[in-house]
Design a protein around this motif. Structure first.
Motif, PDB file in Angstrom:
ATOM      1  N   ILE A   1       0.897  81.331  70.734  1.00 35.07           N
ATOM      2  CA  ILE A   1       0.724  81.259  72.144  1.00 35.07           C
ATOM      3  C   ILE A   1      -0.318  82.544  72.474  1.00 35.07           C
ATOM      4  O   ILE A   1       0.442  83.779  72.476  1.00 35.07           O
ATOM      5  N   ILE A   2      -1.491  82.392  73.048  1.00 38.36           N
ATOM      6  CA  ILE A   2      -2.011  83.802  73.470  1.00 38.36           C
ATOM      7  C   ILE A   2      -2.368  83.722  74.918  1.00 38.36           C
ATOM      8  O   ILE A   2      -2.646  82.364  75.538  1.00 38.36           O
ATOM      9  N   ASP A   3      -2.242  84.584  75.488  1.00 37.01           N
ATOM     10  CA  ASP A   3      -2.426  84.701  76.976  1.00 37.01           C
ATOM     11  C   ASP A   3      -3.961  84.845  77.300  1.00 37.01           C
ATOM     12  O   ASP A   3      -4.538  85.459  76.711  1.00 37.01           O
ATOM     13  N   HIS A   4      -4.158  84.144  78.411  1.00 32.81           N
ATOM     14  CA  HIS A   4      -5.696  83.898  78.765  1.00 32.81           C
ATOM     15  C   HIS A   4      -5.712  85.083  79.846  1.00 32.81           C
ATOM     16  O   HIS A   4      -4.775  85.613  80.558  1.00 32.81           O
ATOM     17  N   HIS A   5      -6.663  86.040  79.743  1.00 28.15           N
ATOM     18  CA  HIS A   5      -6.943  87.192  80.576  1.00 28.15           C
ATOM     19  C   HIS A   5      -8.025  87.141  81.549  1.00 28.15           C
ATOM     20  O   HIS A   5      -8.986  87.796  81.478  1.00 28.15           O
TER      21      HIS A   5
ATOM     22  N   GLU B   1     -17.224  85.858  64.079  1.00 29.77           N
ATOM     23  CA  GLU B   1     -17.572  85.108  65.057  1.00 29.77           C
ATOM     24  C   GLU B   1     -16.874  85.642  66.146  1.00 29.77           C
ATOM     25  O   GLU B   1     -17.338  85.922  67.198  1.00 29.77           O
ATOM     26  N   LEU B   2     -15.589  85.790  66.012  1.00 36.19           N
ATOM     27  CA  LEU B   2     -14.561  86.333  67.102  1.00 36.19           C
ATOM     28  C   LEU B   2     -14.911  87.418  67.326  1.00 36.19           C
ATOM     29  O   LEU B   2     -14.844  87.789  68.686  1.00 36.19           O
ATOM     30  N   SER B   3     -15.092  88.283  66.589  1.00 42.70           N
ATOM     31  CA  SER B   3     -15.549  89.942  66.967  1.00 42.70           C
ATOM     32  C   SER B   3     -17.022  90.013  67.749  1.00 42.70           C
ATOM     33  O   SER B   3     -16.788  90.503  69.063  1.00 42.70           O
TER      34      SER B   3
ATOM     35  N   ARG C   1      -8.486  80.384  72.636  1.00 35.05           N
ATOM     36  CA  ARG C   1      -8.403  79.181  71.808  1.00 35.05           C
ATOM     37  C   ARG C   1      -8.751  79.553  70.333  1.00 35.05           C
ATOM     38  O   ARG C   1      -7.833  79.034  69.409  1.00 35.05           O
ATOM     39  N   ALA C   2      -9.540  80.593  69.855  1.00 35.71           N
ATOM     40  CA  ALA C   2      -9.769  80.681  68.516  1.00 35.71           C
ATOM     41  C   ALA C   2      -8.506  81.520  68.096  1.00 35.71           C
ATOM     42  O   ALA C   2      -8.247  81.521  66.755  1.00 35.71           O
ATOM     43  N   GLU C   3      -8.065  82.561  68.753  1.00 33.91           N
ATOM     44  CA  GLU C   3      -6.692  83.442  68.482  1.00 33.91           C
ATOM     45  C   GLU C   3      -5.579  82.484  68.225  1.00 33.91           C
ATOM     46  O   GLU C   3      -4.575  82.917  67.674  1.00 33.91           O
ATOM     47  N   SER C   4      -5.433  80.990  69.012  1.00 35.80           N
ATOM     48  CA  SER C   4      -4.486  80.519  68.729  1.00 35.80           C
ATOM     49  C   SER C   4      -4.126  79.699  67.661  1.00 35.80           C
ATOM     50  O   SER C   4      -3.022  79.272  67.391  1.00 35.80           O
ATOM     51  N   LEU C   5      -5.266  79.755  66.839  1.00 37.64           N
ATOM     52  CA  LEU C   5      -4.917  79.218  65.530  1.00 37.64           C
ATOM     53  C   LEU C   5      -4.929  77.449  65.615  1.00 37.64           C
ATOM     54  O   LEU C   5      -4.387  77.034  64.571  1.00 37.64           O
ATOM     55  N   ILE C   6      -5.442  76.902  66.713  1.00 41.26           N
ATOM     56  CA  ILE C   6      -5.396  75.486  66.855  1.00 41.26           C
ATOM     57  C   ILE C   6      -6.415  74.851  65.992  1.00 41.26           C
ATOM     58  O   ILE C   6      -7.395  75.240  66.083  1.00 41.26           O
ATOM     59  N   PRO C   7      -5.910  73.913  65.212  1.00 39.10           N
ATOM     60  CA  PRO C   7      -7.087  73.310  64.297  1.00 39.10           C
ATOM     61  C   PRO C   7      -8.143  72.718  65.170  1.00 39.10           C
ATOM     62  O   PRO C   7      -7.940  72.196  66.264  1.00 39.10           O
ATOM     63  N   GLY C   8      -9.333  72.933  64.848  1.00 39.87           N
ATOM     64  CA  GLY C   8     -10.690  72.691  65.488  1.00 39.87           C
ATOM     65  C   GLY C   8     -11.082  73.680  66.419  1.00 39.87           C
ATOM     66  O   GLY C   8     -12.229  73.477  66.935  1.00 39.87           O
TER      67      GLY C   8
ATOM     68  N   GLY D   1     -15.369  81.713  80.601  1.00 40.59           N
ATOM     69  CA  GLY D   1     -15.523  80.773  79.623  1.00 40.59           C
ATOM     70  C   GLY D   1     -15.272  81.766  78.154  1.00 40.59           C
ATOM     71  O   GLY D   1     -14.636  81.058  77.406  1.00 40.59           O
ATOM     72  N   LEU D   2     -15.924  82.907  78.217  1.00 39.24           N
ATOM     73  CA  LEU D   2     -15.785  83.510  76.734  1.00 39.24           C
ATOM     74  C   LEU D   2     -14.245  83.886  76.501  1.00 39.24           C
ATOM     75  O   LEU D   2     -13.709  83.684  75.334  1.00 39.24           O
ATOM     76  N   ASP D   3     -13.536  84.251  77.797  1.00 36.57           N
ATOM     77  CA  ASP D   3     -12.068  84.478  77.408  1.00 36.57           C
ATOM     78  C   ASP D   3     -11.408  83.311  77.086  1.00 36.57           C
ATOM     79  O   ASP D   3     -10.515  83.472  76.039  1.00 36.57           O
ATOM     80  N   MET D   4     -11.641  82.270  77.518  1.00 42.07           N
ATOM     81  CA  MET D   4     -10.836  81.047  77.158  1.00 42.07           C
ATOM     82  C   MET D   4     -11.317  80.551  75.661  1.00 42.07           C
ATOM     83  O   MET D   4     -10.107  80.110  74.912  1.00 42.07           O
TER      84      MET D   4
END
Length: 90
Positions: free
Chosen positions: A11-15, A68-70, A54-61, A47-50
């Motif tokens: 679970i990653i917080d949106h900022h 890329e994340l960096s 999502r990428a940091e949450s490790l959700i498949p897809g 949009g970038l924050d979201m």
């Protein structure tokens, strides 16, 4: 929490920009109404924050490479700097 047996979900917080800069609440509302460039940058930041969350949450897809994340994080920081600079010049 497990979505699939092999994937643990973080679970990653949106900022949102405003939560990190509460001292600019009134100025943000003013610029959102009066400055289309500021509004566009703010939407891009959110949009970038979201996308990063999502990428940091490790959700498949939503997984992406560290590179890329960096890059997304650098882009978000660049936009944040531009937004703060605009707010400081009101």
């Amino acid at each position: 929490m497990y979505l699939f047996p092999f994937f643990k979900i973080m679970i990653i917080d949106h900022h949102p920009f405003l939560s990190g800069n509460p001292e600019f609440t009134e100025a943000i509302q003013l610029l959102k109404k009066e400055n289309t460039h500021f509004s566009r940058l703010l939407r891009e930041y959110e949009g970038l924050d979201m996308e990063i969350c999502r990428a940091e949450s490790l959700i498949p897809g939503y997984l992406m490479s560290d590179i890329e994340l960096s890059q997304l994080k650098k882009e978000k920081l660049h936009i944040k700097d531009a937004l703060v600079a605009m707010l400081q010049h009101i």
